[in-house]
Design a protein around this motif. Sequence first.
Motif, short mmCIF file in Angstrom:
data_model
loop_
_atom_site.label_atom_id
_atom_site.label_comp_id
_atom_site.label_asym_id
_atom_site.label_seq_id
_atom_site.Cartn_x
_atom_site.Cartn_y
_atom_site.Cartn_z
N LEU A 115 98.59 63.26 1.45
CA LEU A 115 97.51 64.07 2.02
C LEU A 115 96.79 64.92 0.99
CD1 LEU A 115 99.20 65.27 5.35
CD2 LEU A 115 97.70 63.29 4.96
N ASN A 116 97.14 64.78 -0.26
CA ASN A 116 96.47 65.52 -1.32
C ASN A 116 95.35 64.66 -1.89
OD1 ASN A 116 95.66 67.20 -3.37
ND2 ASN A 116 97.54 67.03 -4.56
N PRO A 117 94.08 65.05 -1.71
CA PRO A 117 92.99 64.19 -2.19
C PRO A 117 92.79 64.21 -3.70
CG PRO A 117 92.10 66.19 -1.23
CD PRO A 117 93.58 66.24 -1.00
N ILE A 118 93.46 65.13 -4.40
CA ILE A 118 93.27 65.25 -5.85
C ILE A 118 94.41 64.52 -6.55
CG2 ILE A 118 93.04 66.82 -7.79
CD1 ILE A 118 92.03 68.93 -5.85
N PRO A 119 94.13 63.49 -7.34
CA PRO A 119 95.20 62.76 -8.03
C PRO A 119 95.88 63.62 -9.10
CG PRO A 119 93.16 61.49 -7.96
CD PRO A 119 92.81 62.88 -7.56
N THR A 120 97.18 63.45 -9.23
CA THR A 120 97.91 64.10 -10.32
C THR A 120 97.52 63.47 -11.65
OG1 THR A 120 99.76 64.54 -8.84
CG2 THR A 120 100.19 64.71 -11.20
#
Length: 298
Positions: free
Chosen positions: A68-73
């Motif tokens: 659910l995190n739209p920002i990639p690591t």
Amino acid sequence: MSTTTRTPESQQDQARPPRPYRVGQSRPLARFGLYTAVILLALLYIYPFLIELGTAFKTDPDASNHPLNPIPTTWTTNAFHQLAQQDFSRWFANSAIVAISVTIGRVFFDSLAGYALARLRFFGRSALFAAIVAVMAVPSVVLLIPKFLVLNQIGIYNTYTGMIVPLITDAAGVFIMRQFFESVPVSIEEAAHIDGAGTFRTFWSVVLPMARPALITLTILSFQGSWNELGHFVVSRSSPSLNTLTTGVATLVSGGLGKTNQYPLKLAAALLMTIPVALLFFVFQRYIMRSSEGAVKE
């Protein structure tokens, strides 16, 4: 007997018109709440697309651990490289062939049928229009098995013809064009007939150019509908070489082209699949609600 004298100030206040009532000025708290609700709804609607966009550039472990995190690591384009190794280009080409053919066919035949129902007087016209409206209420999934049987019997199963012809007309498109042609003044067509134009010439050269808003709307809806169609393509072909984007991405979702979840691969394919429809809509959206102007000069 006493008399009351009015001061110039009171007379000026009495003659001054009342100020208009403005909801935005008198209810700032309600206005703030309304804007907040609209912003929250917009974010709720956009958030899945942001997840799709961000996950397409993630690694498989990152997508599985933080779905659910739209920002990639870690930003990566491995998913797009994997798609290039699959038959994605063939899927895209098949979808483009079918969608363009269906769109051209629907715009032409739906506009012809809509004009005939709006202007031509023939026996059973009202019943025919009622039947077309009734077809719009039939769920498309009910017609999948009959479509398969008909395509198989007439010998066009597993061909481009079988994928295109059943979609080349649409009841909703006929309804849209018929309603628009009803709004066109009859005096324009009468003037064309006086100048010697026949029925088809009047339709093609006079009425159809005035229907640009409806035609653009029908073009967008037809392209989007045929581009995103899945059920018909499932029953109209079985060869992998005729896979469209919808059926090809369906194999990705079902795990037919690899192991593990492969969220980046699936959402990268969905992202690329969304781009043509989004571009078409943003290019032509300003024409959708624009009505024809200057149709009749008094």
